[in-house]
Motif scaffolding. Structure first.
Motif, mmCIF file in Angstrom:
data_model
loop_
_atom_site.group_PDB
_atom_site.id
_atom_site.type_symbol
_atom_site.label_atom_id
_atom_site.label_comp_id
_atom_site.label_asym_id
_atom_site.label_seq_id
_atom_site.Cartn_x
_atom_site.Cartn_y
_atom_site.Cartn_z
ATOM 1 N N MET A 1 0.851 -1.195 0.000
ATOM 2 C CA MET A 1 0.000 0.000 0.000
ATOM 3 C C MET A 1 0.889 1.248 0.000
ATOM 4 S SD MET A 1 -3.003 1.119 2.685
ATOM 5 C CE MET A 1 -3.934 -0.371 2.331
ATOM 6 N N SER A 2 0.554 2.225 -0.845
ATOM 7 C CA SER A 2 1.371 3.422 -0.960
ATOM 8 C C SER A 2 1.216 4.301 0.282
ATOM 9 C CB SER A 2 0.963 4.213 -2.207
ATOM 10 O OG SER A 2 -0.374 4.657 -2.083
ATOM 11 N N ASP A 3 2.138 5.270 0.415
ATOM 12 C CA ASP A 3 2.101 6.173 1.564
ATOM 13 C C ASP A 3 0.797 6.963 1.614
ATOM 14 O OD1 ASP A 3 4.590 5.265 2.130
ATOM 15 O OD2 ASP A 3 5.639 6.955 1.218
ATOM 16 N N PHE A 4 0.305 7.348 0.431
ATOM 17 C CA PHE A 4 -0.916 8.144 0.390
ATOM 18 C C PHE A 4 -2.090 7.375 0.980
ATOM 19 C CE2 PHE A 4 -4.903 9.035 -1.855
ATOM 20 C CZ PHE A 4 -5.084 10.355 -1.488
ATOM 21 N N TRP A 5 -2.236 6.128 0.583
ATOM 22 C CA TRP A 5 -3.379 5.347 1.055
ATOM 23 C C TRP A 5 -3.262 5.018 2.539
ATOM 24 C CZ3 TRP A 5 -7.482 5.759 -1.585
ATOM 25 C CH2 TRP A 5 -7.449 5.898 -2.974
ATOM 26 N N VAL A 6 -2.028 4.912 3.023
ATOM 27 C CA VAL A 6 -1.843 4.706 4.461
ATOM 28 C C VAL A 6 -2.347 5.911 5.237
ATOM 29 C CG1 VAL A 6 -0.109 4.435 6.278
ATOM 30 C CG2 VAL A 6 0.089 3.124 4.171
ATOM 31 N N LEU A 7 -1.941 7.119 4.778
ATOM 32 C CA LEU A 7 -2.410 8.342 5.426
ATOM 33 C C LEU A 7 -3.923 8.491 5.278
ATOM 34 C CD1 LEU A 7 0.381 10.845 4.337
ATOM 35 C CD2 LEU A 7 -0.086 10.086 6.663
ATOM 36 N N PHE A 8 -4.441 8.154 4.080
ATOM 37 C CA PHE A 8 -5.871 8.296 3.833
ATOM 38 C C PHE A 8 -6.686 7.396 4.758
ATOM 39 C CE2 PHE A 8 -9.738 6.941 1.633
ATOM 40 C CZ PHE A 8 -10.336 8.170 1.379
ATOM 41 N N ALA A 9 -6.239 6.120 4.886
ATOM 42 C CA ALA A 9 -6.979 5.176 5.731
ATOM 43 C C ALA A 9 -6.956 5.620 7.194
ATOM 44 C CB ALA A 9 -6.389 3.782 5.583
ATOM 45 N N LYS A 10 -5.812 6.110 7.643
ATOM 46 C CA LYS A 10 -5.709 6.541 9.038
ATOM 47 C C LYS A 10 -6.585 7.760 9.311
ATOM 48 C CE LYS A 10 -2.518 8.164 12.559
ATOM 49 N NZ LYS A 10 -3.355 9.327 12.831
ATOM 50 N N GLU A 11 -6.539 8.759 8.406
ATOM 51 C CA GLU A 11 -7.332 9.971 8.620
ATOM 52 C C GLU A 11 -8.823 9.676 8.521
ATOM 53 O OE1 GLU A 11 -6.172 12.664 9.767
ATOM 54 O OE2 GLU A 11 -4.119 11.952 9.620
ATOM 55 N N LEU A 12 -9.189 8.745 7.639
ATOM 56 C CA LEU A 12 -10.594 8.391 7.540
ATOM 57 C C LEU A 12 -11.091 7.747 8.833
ATOM 58 C CD1 LEU A 12 -13.101 8.266 5.776
ATOM 59 C CD2 LEU A 12 -12.321 6.040 4.925
ATOM 60 N N LYS A 13 -10.271 6.882 9.423
ATOM 61 C CA LYS A 13 -10.649 6.268 10.701
ATOM 62 C C LYS A 13 -10.766 7.327 11.789
ATOM 63 C CE LYS A 13 -8.518 1.778 9.666
ATOM 64 N NZ LYS A 13 -7.433 0.832 10.032
ATOM 65 N N ASN A 14 -9.846 8.292 11.787
ATOM 66 C CA ASN A 14 -9.912 9.365 12.794
ATOM 67 C C ASN A 14 -11.167 10.220 12.624
ATOM 68 O OD1 ASN A 14 -7.486 8.607 13.966
ATOM 69 N ND2 ASN A 14 -6.256 10.005 12.717
ATOM 70 N N LEU A 15 -11.524 10.478 11.369
ATOM 71 C CA LEU A 15 -12.724 11.263 11.121
ATOM 72 C C LEU A 15 -13.974 10.541 11.585
ATOM 73 C CD1 LEU A 15 -12.033 12.729 7.552
ATOM 74 C CD2 LEU A 15 -12.039 13.964 9.716
ATOM 75 N N LEU A 16 -14.036 9.252 11.305
ATOM 76 C CA LEU A 16 -15.213 8.482 11.690
ATOM 77 C C LEU A 16 -15.322 8.328 13.198
ATOM 78 C CD1 LEU A 16 -15.196 5.729 8.918
ATOM 79 C CD2 LEU A 16 -16.623 7.779 9.054
ATOM 80 N N ARG A 17 -14.175 8.370 13.903
ATOM 81 C CA ARG A 17 -14.209 8.255 15.359
ATOM 82 C C ARG A 17 -14.558 9.578 16.035
ATOM 83 N NH1 ARG A 17 -9.513 4.670 14.967
ATOM 84 N NH2 ARG A 17 -8.183 6.493 15.193
ATOM 85 N N ASP A 18 -14.295 10.695 15.344
ATOM 86 C CA ASP A 18 -14.530 12.014 15.932
ATOM 87 C C ASP A 18 -15.981 12.422 15.673
ATOM 88 O OD1 ASP A 18 -14.470 14.542 16.944
ATOM 89 O OD2 ASP A 18 -12.666 15.171 15.855
ATOM 90 N N LYS A 19 -16.826 12.277 16.686
ATOM 91 C CA LYS A 19 -18.241 12.586 16.526
ATOM 92 C C LYS A 19 -18.482 14.086 16.338
ATOM 93 C CE LYS A 19 -19.782 8.616 19.256
ATOM 94 N NZ LYS A 19 -20.553 8.159 20.434
ATOM 95 N N LYS A 20 -17.656 14.915 16.975
ATOM 96 C CA LYS A 20 -17.822 16.356 16.817
ATOM 97 C C LYS A 20 -17.580 16.778 15.375
ATOM 98 C CE LYS A 20 -16.458 17.485 21.559
ATOM 99 N NZ LYS A 20 -15.482 18.230 22.395
ATOM 100 N N LEU A 21 -16.542 16.186 14.735
ATOM 101 C CA LEU A 21 -16.231 16.543 13.358
ATOM 102 C C LEU A 21 -17.312 16.065 12.407
ATOM 103 C CD1 LEU A 21 -14.126 17.931 11.642
ATOM 104 C CD2 LEU A 21 -12.942 15.752 11.390
ATOM 105 N N ILE A 22 -17.819 14.860 12.644
ATOM 106 C CA ILE A 22 -18.914 14.347 11.810
ATOM 107 C C ILE A 22 -20.148 15.242 11.955
ATOM 108 C CG2 ILE A 22 -20.508 12.425 11.472
ATOM 109 C CD1 ILE A 22 -18.273 10.544 12.232
ATOM 110 N N PHE A 23 -20.397 15.688 13.174
ATOM 111 C CA PHE A 23 -21.542 16.579 13.411
ATOM 112 C C PHE A 23 -21.369 17.890 12.660
ATOM 113 C CE2 PHE A 23 -23.647 19.943 15.813
ATOM 114 C CZ PHE A 23 -24.937 19.446 15.887
#
Length: 237
Positions: A1-23
């Motif tokens: 997996m390329s560096d970009f997709w590693v960063l993308f997967a991690k940030e996506l997980k962080n976004l989904l965990r952050d309820k305030k940001l989703i709100f």
């Protein structure tokens, strides 16, 4: 997996965990934008509603009374006669009565029309609060349309008395009809109307794309800054 997709997967997980940001990204726009649209719709409907007109008639002739009758017989227009000694007192009186517009018929109004001279009617928009001013603008346009219609009617009567069988041809010798030719099709719509539709479409999409790009850039900048602060950016890379 390329560096970009590693960063993308991690940030996506962080976004989904952050309820305030989703709100903030999902729930708030779904509430605010419909509310703004509803508010604009209510404002437009109120502006198109009843127009309250105060009239101060300083003229003693028949044409002043004719103008009052024309305003009084128009739909969605409520006329209130104001007794005042001058324009300043009439404005104060109309403002206290919560009127949208004050129409002032000056002295000599009927005399000017009878002597074939231009007569002036003063239309004052009354702003009771520093809002959008939509109601006052619509009211002014409505009153001006009534005055113009009455003015043209009086002009046609005068022209007919001079012996012209078709007054409109004399008052408006040239008339323009606007049509549009859109991609090989002739449309019975003015170019300004077509242009307004195209402009609304061409403006909305760039604004949405701009907001998406700006929001994405802000999220990316904040993510990189937090990774550097937490000393985890080197590990991800």
């Amino acid at each position: 997996m390329s560096d970009f997709w590693v960063l993308f997967a991690k940030e996506l997980k962080n976004l989904l965990r952050d309820k305030k940001l989703i709100f903030g990204l999902v729930v708030v726009p779904l509430i605010i934008y419909p509310a703004l649209g509803k508010g604009m719709g209510i404002g437009i409907e109120k502006a198109r509603g009843e127009t309250h007109v105060a009239i101060a008639n300083f003229d003693s002739g028949d044409y002043g009374s004719l103008l009052i009758k024309a305003l009084n017989s128009s739909p969605n227009v409520t006329v209130t006669l104001v007794e005042a000694g001058d324009v300043a007192a009439a404005l104060e009186r109309a403002s206290n009565l919560k009127q949208n517009v004050l129409v002032v018929i000056p002295p000599g109004f009927s005399e000017s029309i009878a002597e074939n001279r231009s007569a002036i009617v003063y239309v004052y928009g009354i702003f009771s609060s520093l809002g959008t001013g939509m109601k006052e603008s619509v009211s002014e346009g409505r009153i001006n349309a009534i005055i113009q219609a009455l003015s043209r009617g009086i002009a046609e009567i005068k022209v007919r008395k001079l012996g012209f069988s078709e007054p409109s041809a004399l008052l408006s010798p040239i008339q323009a009809r606007s049509l549009s030719y859109v991609r090989g099709r002739l449309v019975n719509v003015s170019p300004s109307a077509v242009s307004a539709i195209l402009a609304s479409q061409s403006v909305t999409l760039p604004i949405v794309v701009f907001l998406m790009v700006t929001l994405t850039a802000q999220i990316a900048a904040g993510a990189i800054a937090s990774e550097k602060e937490n000393k985890t950016l080197e590990t991800l890379l």
